[in-house]
Write an enzyme that holds these catalytic residues in place. Structure first.
Site, PDB file in Angstrom:
ATOM      1  N   ASN A  49       0.904  -1.052  -0.038  1.00 24.76           N
ATOM      2  CA  ASN A  49       0.092   0.099   0.023  1.00 24.76           C
ATOM      3  C   ASN A  49       0.889   1.231  -0.165  1.00 24.76           C
ATOM      4  O   ASN A  49       2.045   1.296   0.548  1.00 24.76           O
ATOM      5  CB  ASN A  49      -0.968   0.001   1.138  1.00 24.76           C
ATOM      6  CG  ASN A  49      -0.414  -0.075   2.436  1.00 24.76           C
ATOM      7  OD1 ASN A  49       0.596  -1.024   2.812  1.00 24.76           O
ATOM      8  ND2 ASN A  49      -1.089   0.319   3.550  1.00 24.76           N
ATOM      9  N   ASN A  52      -1.327   8.569   0.970  1.00 24.64           N
ATOM     10  CA  ASN A  52      -0.968   9.879   0.533  1.00 24.64           C
ATOM     11  C   ASN A  52      -1.551  10.842   1.524  1.00 24.64           C
ATOM     12  O   ASN A  52      -2.595  10.600   2.255  1.00 24.64           O
ATOM     13  CB  ASN A  52      -1.647  10.140  -0.737  1.00 24.64           C
ATOM     14  CG  ASN A  52      -1.546  11.552  -1.373  1.00 24.64           C
ATOM     15  OD1 ASN A  52      -2.015  12.438  -1.291  1.00 24.64           O
ATOM     16  ND2 ASN A  52      -0.542  11.500  -2.422  1.00 24.64           N
ATOM     17  N   CYS A  60      -4.185   0.631  -2.355  1.00 21.52           N
ATOM     18  CA  CYS A  60      -3.991  -0.513  -1.772  1.00 21.52           C
ATOM     19  C   CYS A  60      -2.606  -1.387  -2.378  1.00 21.52           C
ATOM     20  O   CYS A  60      -2.592  -1.329  -3.627  1.00 21.52           O
ATOM     21  CB  CYS A  60      -5.214  -1.368  -1.805  1.00 21.52           C
ATOM     22  SG  CYS A  60      -6.587  -0.545  -0.748  1.00 21.52           S
ATOM     23  N   GLU A  62      -2.916  -4.640  -3.338  1.00 24.96           N
ATOM     24  CA  GLU A  62      -3.531  -5.350  -4.291  1.00 24.96           C
ATOM     25  C   GLU A  62      -3.512  -4.489  -5.625  1.00 24.96           C
ATOM     26  O   GLU A  62      -2.768  -4.878  -6.734  1.00 24.96           O
ATOM     27  CB  GLU A  62      -4.944  -5.867  -4.123  1.00 24.96           C
ATOM     28  CG  GLU A  62      -4.841  -6.655  -2.813  1.00 24.96           C
ATOM     29  CD  GLU A  62      -5.443  -5.758  -1.629  1.00 24.96           C
ATOM     30  OE1 GLU A  62      -4.823  -4.814  -1.391  1.00 24.96           O
ATOM     31  OE2 GLU A  62      -6.059  -6.244  -0.608  1.00 24.96           O
ATOM     32  N   CYS A  93     -10.136  -5.121   0.198  1.00 26.99           N
ATOM     33  CA  CYS A  93     -11.556  -3.810  -0.161  1.00 26.99           C
ATOM     34  C   CYS A  93     -12.184  -3.896  -1.299  1.00 26.99           C
ATOM     35  O   CYS A  93     -11.845  -4.772  -2.201  1.00 26.99           O
ATOM     36  CB  CYS A  93     -11.087  -2.533   0.283  1.00 26.99           C
ATOM     37  SG  CYS A  93     -10.347  -1.539  -1.231  1.00 26.99           S
TER      38      CYS A  93
HETATM   39  N1  THU Z   1      -5.254  -1.678   2.601  1.00 22.42           N
HETATM   40  C1  THU Z   1      -4.569  -2.551   1.649  1.00 22.42           C
HETATM   41  O1  THU Z   1      -3.571  -2.194   1.008  1.00 22.42           O
HETATM   42  N2  THU Z   1      -5.278  -3.516   1.039  1.00 22.42           N
HETATM   43  C2  THU Z   1      -6.161  -4.167   1.834  1.00 22.42           C
HETATM   44  O2  THU Z   1      -6.521  -5.321   1.738  1.00 22.42           O
HETATM   45  C3  THU Z   1      -6.851  -3.496   3.114  1.00 22.42           C
HETATM   46  C4  THU Z   1      -6.500  -2.158   3.124  1.00 22.42           C
HETATM   47  C5  THU Z   1      -4.469  -0.476   2.927  1.00 22.42           C
HETATM   48  C6  THU Z   1      -5.045   0.696   2.538  1.00 22.42           C
HETATM   49  C7  THU Z   1      -4.508   1.844   3.570  1.00 22.42           C
HETATM   50  O3  THU Z   1      -3.246   2.110   3.201  1.00 22.42           O
HETATM   51  C8  THU Z   1      -4.397   0.817   4.737  1.00 22.42           C
HETATM   52  O4  THU Z   1      -4.471  -0.461   4.211  1.00 22.42           O
HETATM   53  C9  THU Z   1      -5.302   1.349   5.976  1.00 22.42           C
HETATM   54  O5  THU Z   1      -6.827   1.130   5.405  1.00 22.42           O
END
Ligand code: THU
Length: 138
Positions: A49, A52, A60, A62, A93
């Site tokens: 992730n 910003n 995210c 993914e 998400c």
């Molecule tokens: N996040 C991800 O990168 N992937 C997920 O599957 C769940 C959430 C990140 C987004 C944000 O940077 C942090 O986790 C908190 O929500």
């Protein structure tokens, strides 16, 4: 079977997702997420992730991984791993589920690793049932 992942592939996939957590840029949430993809040609692509200061702009793990894969010529995948520090492991998400559905058929497994060495696994179709996929627009 197209979506069969060997024990050895899963070991590599999971360790790459777990180590990718250390590449996260998450100064605001402090919630590290790593992702790894196994391409149908046997390569591994990672993401993490990237947040910003304008919070909704952050991306995210993914979507970072899939974007990286696509610009490197990979559009078909055998499996996905996502690793976080919570238990049970973070689940992609809603936005990421749709993003992944562009490149994953419903039977592709998505492994979700927690912070204690455990995991759960669901297929793309389980995470996003009755999905709107690329074939629906063609
Ligand atoms: N996040 C991800 O990168 N992937 C997920 O599957 C769940 C959430 C990140 C987004 C944000 O940077 C942090 O986790 C908190 O929500």
């Amino acid at each position: 079977m197209a979506n069969t992942v060997t024990t050895q592939e899963l070991e590599i996939l999971s360790s790459k997702a777990i180590s990718a957590k250390s590449t996260a840029y998450c100064p605001y949430s402090k919630f590290r997420v790593g992702a790894s993809l196994l391409t149908h040609t046997g390569e591994y692509i990672i993401g993490a992730n990237v947040e910003n200061v304008s919070f909704p702009v952050g991306t995210c793990a993914e979507r970072v991984a899939f974007g990286t894969a696509v610009v490197n010529g990979h559009k078909e995948f055998k499996a996905v791993a996502v690793a976080s520090d919570i238990t049970p492991g973070a689940s992609p998400c809603g936005m990421c589920r749709q993003f992944m559905r562009e490149f994953l058929t419903p039977s592709v497994p998505i492994y979700m690793y927690d912070g204690q060495g455990g995991h759960i696994v669901k297929t793309m179709g389980e995470l996003l049932p009755n999905s709107f996929g690329p074939d629906d627009l063609r």
